[in-house]
Design an enzyme around this catalytic site. Structure first.
Site, PDB file in Angstrom:
ATOM      1  N   HIS A 181       0.840  -1.204   0.000  1.00  0.00           N
ATOM      2  CA  HIS A 181       0.000   0.000   0.000  1.00  0.00           C
ATOM      3  C   HIS A 181       0.880   1.262   0.000  1.00  0.00           C
ATOM      4  CE1 HIS A 181      -2.969  -2.754   2.214  1.00  0.00           C
ATOM      5  NE2 HIS A 181      -3.623  -2.390   1.130  1.00  0.00           N
ATOM      6  N   ASP A 225      -4.738  -6.980  -7.620  1.00  0.00           N
ATOM      7  CA  ASP A 225      -6.169  -7.222  -7.801  1.00  0.00           C
ATOM      8  C   ASP A 225      -6.513  -6.864  -9.252  1.00  0.00           C
ATOM      9  OD1 ASP A 225      -7.173  -7.666  -4.840  1.00  0.00           O
ATOM     10  OD2 ASP A 225      -5.692  -6.065  -4.804  1.00  0.00           O
ATOM     11  N   GLN A 272     -10.173  -6.639 -10.373  1.00  0.00           N
ATOM     12  CA  GLN A 272     -10.760  -5.411  -9.815  1.00  0.00           C
ATOM     13  C   GLN A 272     -10.353  -4.196 -10.653  1.00  0.00           C
ATOM     14  OE1 GLN A 272     -10.833  -4.364  -5.459  1.00  0.00           O
ATOM     15  NE2 GLN A 272      -8.962  -3.287  -5.996  1.00  0.00           N
ATOM     16  N   SER A 312      -2.827  -7.807   3.120  1.00  0.00           N
ATOM     17  CA  SER A 312      -3.273  -7.674   4.516  1.00  0.00           C
ATOM     18  C   SER A 312      -3.616  -9.043   5.082  1.00  0.00           C
ATOM     19  CB  SER A 312      -4.511  -6.778   4.593  1.00  0.00           C
ATOM     20  OG  SER A 312      -4.259  -5.569   3.930  1.00  0.00           O
TER      21      SER A 312
HETATM   22  P1  AMP Z   1      -6.909  -3.422  -0.118  1.00  0.00           P
HETATM   23  O1  AMP Z   1      -6.711  -2.588   1.086  1.00  0.00           O
HETATM   24  O2  AMP Z   1      -6.413  -4.817   0.037  1.00  0.00           O
HETATM   25  O3  AMP Z   1      -8.305  -3.329  -0.658  1.00  0.00           O
HETATM   26  O4  AMP Z   1      -5.972  -2.807  -1.228  1.00  0.00           O
HETATM   27  C1  AMP Z   1      -5.998  -1.439  -1.537  1.00  0.00           C
HETATM   28  C2  AMP Z   1      -5.230  -1.216  -2.789  1.00  0.00           C
HETATM   29  O5  AMP Z   1      -3.895  -1.669  -2.600  1.00  0.00           O
HETATM   30  C3  AMP Z   1      -5.783  -2.010  -4.002  1.00  0.00           C
HETATM   31  O6  AMP Z   1      -5.687  -1.205  -5.164  1.00  0.00           O
HETATM   32  C4  AMP Z   1      -4.853  -3.186  -4.070  1.00  0.00           C
HETATM   33  O7  AMP Z   1      -4.746  -3.723  -5.373  1.00  0.00           O
HETATM   34  C5  AMP Z   1      -3.537  -2.544  -3.640  1.00  0.00           C
HETATM   35  N1  AMP Z   1      -2.592  -3.547  -3.160  1.00  0.00           N
HETATM   36  C6  AMP Z   1      -2.773  -4.425  -2.153  1.00  0.00           C
HETATM   37  N2  AMP Z   1      -1.692  -5.221  -2.034  1.00  0.00           N
HETATM   38  C7  AMP Z   1      -0.817  -4.825  -2.993  1.00  0.00           C
HETATM   39  C8  AMP Z   1       0.489  -5.256  -3.402  1.00  0.00           C
HETATM   40  N3  AMP Z   1       1.110  -6.260  -2.806  1.00  0.00           N
HETATM   41  N4  AMP Z   1       1.071  -4.614  -4.438  1.00  0.00           N
HETATM   42  C9  AMP Z   1       0.450  -3.582  -5.082  1.00  0.00           C
HETATM   43  N5  AMP Z   1      -0.762  -3.138  -4.741  1.00  0.00           N
HETATM   44  C10 AMP Z   1      -1.396  -3.743  -3.713  1.00  0.00           C
END
Ligand code: AMP
Length: 291
Positions: free
Chosen positions: A41, A156, A159, A192
């Site tokens: 993030h 994702d 998404q 996460s």
């Molecule tokens: P989340 O909080 O899991 O919904 O993720 C929020 C944003 O962070 C989304 O756009 C995810 O695709 C991105 N994200 C989560 N993990 C990663 C990662 N390891 N690398 C790049 N982006 C990430």
């Protein structure tokens, strides 16, 4: 700088913050998250800084994207720690952490934004209603904040492709930027949900990325075009790990996200995996330009 990042909790305050940026002629970049922030993030937030003048990170565990038997209640909520991480990261100007009642004023929602077809496979098949929740909440963030740019992770990928189509077809004035997956040193995609893994599951989990990279290499360097074989090879590698329970392995096109029977030269394909390690459901993918 002690009030940085500024934490906003109401839609009215978020709109005022956005209007103030506008009146200064500054562009706004939104990074939507559900909190429990990790280095992936934080990298997204660093990249957001390169995209515009003001960076706002939303932190909202969105109930409508969780199924009835999913981990909504258990999902980690660590707002104070998240804000402290954003503060030391130094790339974020504001945090928008709304109360659920702000985002869903009537409790249960009656208004939805959905994208047909692109959510039929991959995570959409095993998480019914998930993308409808994602597109609805992101559309609401876009309406409240009218960001110039919104930054999402390609971890994702489904998404990202769905949101891109949603933003285009709804006419949002927001450009979507996709950031490559940020990984641990052994290749495991940061998530996460990695915190749910015990030691043996954590040791086994990098097989997801390794199996995807083997497939990527066999297509781009080895001339592999047989989709069934690609899927079987990945599944065999996952099943060789006793703690791994594959959910799906799919090869789809990157436009409509439909399963492919064969690979055509010049096309771009998404190979995506979801797999359980214990109770943690992890996802990862690779995008291949077929030579
Ligand atoms: P989340 O909080 O899991 O919904 O993720 C929020 C944003 O962070 C989304 O756009 C995810 O695709 C991105 N994200 C989560 N993990 C990663 C990662 N390891 N690398 C790049 N982006 C990430």
């Amino acid at each position: 700088m002690s009030d940085h990042p500024l934490t906003l909790t109401t839609i009215d305050d978020a709109r005022s913050w956005r209007a103030a940026a506008h009146s200064r002629g500054e562009t706004v970049v939104l990074v939507p998250t559900m909190g429990a922030l990790h280095d992936g993030h934080l990298e997204l937030v660093r990249r957001a800084r390169e995209e515009g003048d003001q960076v706002i990170v939303s932190i909202f565990v969105n109930p409508t994207q969780f199924g009835p038997n999913e981990d909504f209640e258990a999902y980690p909520r660590t707002l104070e720690l998240d804000v402290a991480k954003l503060k030391s990261n130094g790339c974020c100007d504001a945090v928008f952490a709304p109360d659920p009642i702000e985002m869903y004023p009537f409790g249960s929602n009656k208004t939805w934004v959905t994208v047909d077809r692109l959510g039929d496979h991959l995570c959409g098949a095993t998480r019914p209603g998930h993308f409808k929740g994602v597109t609805t909440v992101v559309a609401r963030f876009f309406t409240i904040l009218t960001p110039d740019v919104a930054v999402f992770g390609l971890k994702d990928a489904q998404q990202f492709f769905i949101l891109k189509r949603m933003a285009h077809e709804m006419g949002f004035p927001t450009r979507l930027a996709g950031i490559p997956t940020v990984r641990e040193a052994d290749g495991l995609a940061m998530s996460s949900r990695n915190r749910y893994l015990n030691a043996s599951e954590r040791a086994a989990a990098p097989i997801v990325n390794r199996s995807l990279q083997t497939a990527h290499h066999s297509i781009s360097k080895g001339g592999m075009r047989d989709v069934d074989k690609i899927i079987l090879d990945i599944e065999a590698q996952l099943l060789a790990e006793p703690t791994c329970r594959p959910d799906y392995v799919s090869v789809v096109d990157t436009e409509e996200l439909q399963p492919l029977e064969s690979l055509e030269s010049g096309s771009q394909v998404l190979i995506a995996v979801a797999a359980y390690f214990g109770t943690a459901r992890l996802i990862d993918n690779t995008i291949v330009d077929v030579p």
